[in-house]
Scaffold this motif. Structure first.
Motif, mmCIF file in Angstrom:
data_model
loop_
_atom_site.group_PDB
_atom_site.id
_atom_site.type_symbol
_atom_site.label_atom_id
_atom_site.label_comp_id
_atom_site.label_asym_id
_atom_site.label_seq_id
_atom_site.Cartn_x
_atom_site.Cartn_y
_atom_site.Cartn_z
ATOM 1 N N GLY A 208 51.244 39.776 55.842
ATOM 2 C CA GLY A 208 49.845 39.487 56.082
ATOM 3 C C GLY A 208 49.199 39.070 54.765
ATOM 4 N N ALA A 209 48.590 37.903 54.745
ATOM 5 C CA ALA A 209 48.018 37.372 53.501
ATOM 6 C C ALA A 209 46.500 37.378 53.543
ATOM 7 C CB ALA A 209 48.517 35.952 53.248
ATOM 8 N N ARG A 210 45.898 37.687 52.396
ATOM 9 C CA ARG A 210 44.462 37.481 52.203
ATOM 10 C C ARG A 210 44.290 36.637 50.943
ATOM 11 N NH1 ARG A 210 41.284 43.133 52.810
ATOM 12 N NH2 ARG A 210 39.497 41.706 52.781
ATOM 13 N N ARG A 211 43.380 35.687 50.999
ATOM 14 C CA ARG A 211 43.113 34.827 49.850
ATOM 15 C C ARG A 211 41.626 34.898 49.511
ATOM 16 N NH1 ARG A 211 46.730 29.659 51.959
ATOM 17 N NH2 ARG A 211 48.745 30.749 51.832
ATOM 18 N N PHE A 212 41.371 34.872 48.218
ATOM 19 C CA PHE A 212 40.006 35.025 47.721
ATOM 20 C C PHE A 212 39.694 33.983 46.662
ATOM 21 C CE2 PHE A 212 41.736 39.146 48.892
ATOM 22 C CZ PHE A 212 40.748 39.697 49.688
ATOM 23 N N ARG A 213 38.418 33.616 46.602
ATOM 24 C CA ARG A 213 37.880 32.888 45.454
ATOM 25 C C ARG A 213 37.038 33.899 44.684
ATOM 26 N NH1 ARG A 213 36.312 27.604 43.718
ATOM 27 N NH2 ARG A 213 34.378 27.615 42.516
ATOM 28 N N ILE A 214 37.486 34.210 43.480
ATOM 29 C CA ILE A 214 36.839 35.232 42.670
ATOM 30 C C ILE A 214 36.116 34.557 41.509
ATOM 31 C CG2 ILE A 214 37.228 37.267 41.220
ATOM 32 C CD1 ILE A 214 39.692 37.847 42.965
ATOM 33 N N SER A 215 34.873 34.927 41.312
ATOM 34 C CA SER A 215 34.059 34.343 40.242
ATOM 35 C C SER A 215 33.606 35.436 39.295
ATOM 36 C CB SER A 215 32.829 33.622 40.817
ATOM 37 O OG SER A 215 33.224 32.608 41.722
ATOM 38 N N VAL A 216 33.816 35.198 38.024
ATOM 39 C CA VAL A 216 33.292 36.064 36.971
ATOM 40 C C VAL A 216 32.156 35.299 36.306
ATOM 41 C CG1 VAL A 216 33.804 37.266 34.825
ATOM 42 C CG2 VAL A 216 35.531 37.158 36.638
ATOM 43 N N VAL A 217 30.963 35.870 36.348
ATOM 44 C CA VAL A 217 29.754 35.174 35.877
ATOM 45 C C VAL A 217 29.221 35.872 34.635
ATOM 46 C CG1 VAL A 217 27.459 34.364 36.497
ATOM 47 C CG2 VAL A 217 29.254 34.535 38.262
ATOM 48 N N GLY A 218 29.061 35.104 33.578
ATOM 49 C CA GLY A 218 28.522 35.625 32.329
ATOM 50 C C GLY A 218 27.371 34.768 31.857
ATOM 51 N N GLU A 219 27.447 34.320 30.597
ATOM 52 C CA GLU A 219 26.371 33.496 30.033
ATOM 53 C C GLU A 219 26.985 32.465 29.099
ATOM 54 O OE1 GLU A 219 22.038 34.103 27.883
ATOM 55 O OE2 GLU A 219 23.686 35.454 27.323
ATOM 56 N N ALA A 220 26.658 31.202 29.333
ATOM 57 C CA ALA A 220 27.128 30.122 28.467
ATOM 58 C C ALA A 220 26.213 30.019 27.246
ATOM 59 C CB ALA A 220 27.135 28.804 29.234
ATOM 60 N N THR A 278 33.662 31.611 35.393
ATOM 61 C CA THR A 278 35.071 31.298 35.618
ATOM 62 C C THR A 278 35.441 31.665 37.046
ATOM 63 O OG1 THR A 278 35.636 31.684 33.287
ATOM 64 C CG2 THR A 278 37.441 31.723 34.889
ATOM 65 N N ASP A 279 36.003 30.699 37.741
ATOM 66 C CA ASP A 279 36.448 30.897 39.121
ATOM 67 C C ASP A 279 37.972 30.896 39.150
ATOM 68 O OD1 ASP A 279 33.757 30.670 40.257
ATOM 69 O OD2 ASP A 279 33.910 28.554 39.737
ATOM 70 N N PHE A 280 38.553 31.832 39.892
ATOM 71 C CA PHE A 280 40.003 31.799 40.066
ATOM 72 C C PHE A 280 40.367 32.247 41.477
ATOM 73 C CE2 PHE A 280 39.082 35.994 38.240
ATOM 74 C CZ PHE A 280 39.881 36.866 38.978
ATOM 75 N N SER A 281 41.544 31.840 41.888
ATOM 76 C CA SER A 281 42.036 32.176 43.222
ATOM 77 C C SER A 281 42.893 33.427 43.151
ATOM 78 C CB SER A 281 42.869 31.023 43.787
ATOM 79 O OG SER A 281 44.024 30.814 42.985
ATOM 80 N N LEU A 282 42.995 34.115 44.280
ATOM 81 C CA LEU A 282 43.910 35.241 44.413
ATOM 82 C C LEU A 282 44.549 35.190 45.785
ATOM 83 C CD1 LEU A 282 45.215 37.935 43.582
ATOM 84 C CD2 LEU A 282 43.163 39.093 44.450
ATOM 85 N N ASP A 283 45.872 35.173 45.800
ATOM 86 C CA ASP A 283 46.662 35.246 47.031
ATOM 87 C C ASP A 283 47.349 36.602 47.033
ATOM 88 O OD1 ASP A 283 49.260 35.076 48.547
ATOM 89 O OD2 ASP A 283 48.492 33.096 49.048
ATOM 90 N N HIS A 321 42.404 35.025 55.879
ATOM 91 C CA HIS A 321 42.787 36.382 56.283
ATOM 92 C C HIS A 321 43.740 36.266 57.458
ATOM 93 C CE1 HIS A 321 41.381 40.803 56.900
ATOM 94 N NE2 HIS A 321 42.637 40.646 57.289
ATOM 95 N N ALA A 322 45.011 36.600 57.232
ATOM 96 C CA ALA A 322 46.013 36.546 58.302
ATOM 97 C C ALA A 322 46.702 37.898 58.405
ATOM 98 C CB ALA A 322 47.041 35.459 58.017
ATOM 99 N N PRO A 323 46.708 38.499 59.564
ATOM 100 C CA PRO A 323 47.366 39.801 59.712
ATOM 101 C C PRO A 323 48.876 39.680 59.622
ATOM 102 C CG PRO A 323 46.654 38.987 61.839
ATOM 103 C CD PRO A 323 46.108 38.032 60.829
#
Length: 415
Positions: A208-220, A278-283, A321-323
């Motif tokens: 079962g897979a879950r995938r996310f778009r994760i963003s870490v937000v700071g200050e430029a 910064t945006d990154f994926s997670l599988d 989201h797949a069971p």
């Protein structure tokens, strides 16, 4: 009798249908897809099956049972590929299924026998996997029509260009009870069979897979003028989060949870500017949903804590989201019987970290899978390779598994 060499020759013939020669890429609803379906239809007819293409572009063949009321045992896999693909992921399962149908053409079976070449397991073109098999399972979602490929073509338009009527996609759905079960042969896409010097294995479950778009937000801010005590560097925070993800997943062992970050993008992306986002994926995958979800709960909590320490903000959007899907016990037993018929008295069971069409079909009928050893576990790459002796064993095992299903059906042992 259809041999391993014929099966492998057919995989090589499918390699001709590519949008990016000399590499292999065959995506959903493309001219290459149409060509692959056409040659597969010819092989199906030669095997004594009646071929047809369904309303979602999947290629089928059917040999009728003793009566039209009998359900069908379905064999198959997929015909589409990832970019720069190997020759066997999916295609080997289709050509093996056809070969088994050829071997059994003069054998009486108590059910119908069908072979399917699914059309979009990989999701390469529109970013949505399992489109073909989900249409068959009756789980097509109307919002998918607005999906676009890299050229801006919508899925709706691609259907029309391919000669399909979007209004009729529901006709691809199979009535519950019309399928007795689904058996898929597939390369392992992992190293375990090779490590144990086994030709074949049976699948216990599909991750079962879950995938996310994760963003870490700071200050430029200016890279030269901002001291470390004032920095809220989103890229450094994301790097720490990615290291955390790998450390936690590794701790579960080689056959535990699998967590992969495959994409990362920092903004604004200038050499002399501290990244503000910064945006990154997670599988994230595991053999059970509970194991996967427990890992996600730990990862999210620890990422939130590290972001708080660094004065950053964490944003999360789930994109898939797949069971997990359990292979039916009786079909596992049938596949094991097939493997034993090749001389392997103690078949090895493996869970599949990779997704398969069986995940979608498992929503409407029982599923089972046969794994074949592949060189070094390589897949989704031109160096993907299998040995003829393993394919020969796989053909014998899959044929024997179908006959075991027939015996169980006749005795009422299909549950």
């Amino acid at each position: 009798m259809t041999t391993a060499s014929i099966v492998l020759d057919r995989c090589a013939e499918l390699d001709r249908f590519t949008a990016t020669p000399p590499s292999l890429e065959r995506v959903y609803l493309s001219p290459e897809h149409a060509s692959a379906n056409a040659v597969t239809a010819r092989w199906l007819a030669e095997a004594g099956l009646e071929p047809w293409q369904d309303a979602a572009g999947n290629q089928w063949g059917r040999r009728e049972g003793p009566s039209s009321e009998r359900p069908a045992l379905v064999l198959g896999s997929h015909l589409d590929t990832v970019p720069d693909a190997g020759s066997f992921d999916g295609m080997l399962g289709v050509t093996m299924a056809i070969a088994v149908a050829e071997r059994l053409r003069d054998t009486a079976l108590p059910f119908a026998l069908e072979v399917v070449g699914f059309s979009d397991e990989e999701g390469t073109r529109f970013g949505k996997a399992l489109l073909g098999s989900q249409a068959v399972a009756g789980t097509w979602e109307p919002e998918w029509w607005d999906l676009r490929d890299r050229d801006g073509v919508t899925l709706h338009q691609a259907f029309r260009d391919f000669g399909l009527d979007p209004r009729r996609v529901g006709e691809a759905a199979r009535r519950r009870g019309s399928m007795l079960g689904y058996l898929e042969a597939h390369i392992e896409q992992g190293p375990w069979l090779e490590a144990e010097d086994r030709s074949l294995g049976y699948v216990t479950s599909i991750a079962g897979a879950r995938r996310f778009r994760i963003s870490v937000v700071g200050e430029a801010r200016h890279a030269g003028g901002t001291p470390y005590s004032r920095r809220r560097d989103a890229l450094v925070g994301a790097a720490e989060a990615i290291t955390l993800i790998e450390r936690r997943a590794r701790a579960t062992g080689d056959r535990g949870c699998i967590a992969t970050v495959g994409r990362i993008e920092a903004q604004p992306g200038a050499i002399n500017v501290i990244p503000g986002r910064t945006d990154f994926s997670l599988d994230l995958r595991a053999s059970t949903d509970a194991e996967r979800d427990d890992m996600w709960a730990v990862l999210r909590l620890e990422m939130e804590e590290l972001c708080a320490r660094r004065g950053l903000r964490l944003e999360v959007r789930e994109t898939h989201h797949a069971p997990a899907v359990e292979c039916a016990a009786w079909l596992q037993e049938a596949v094991q019987a097939g493997i034993r018929s090749t001389g392997d008295d103690d078949p090895v069971g493996l869970w599949s970290p990779a997704g398969h069409d069986a995940m979608a079909i498992g929503l409407t009928t029982d599923v089972g899978m046969l794994f074949l050893r592949c060189h070094d576990g390589i897949s989704h790459h031109p160096e993907e390779d299998v040995r003829a002796l393993d394919v020969a064993a796989g053909l014998d095992a899959l044929t024997a598994a179908v006959l075991e299903v027939a015996a169980r059906y006749a005795d009422g042992r299909t549950s």
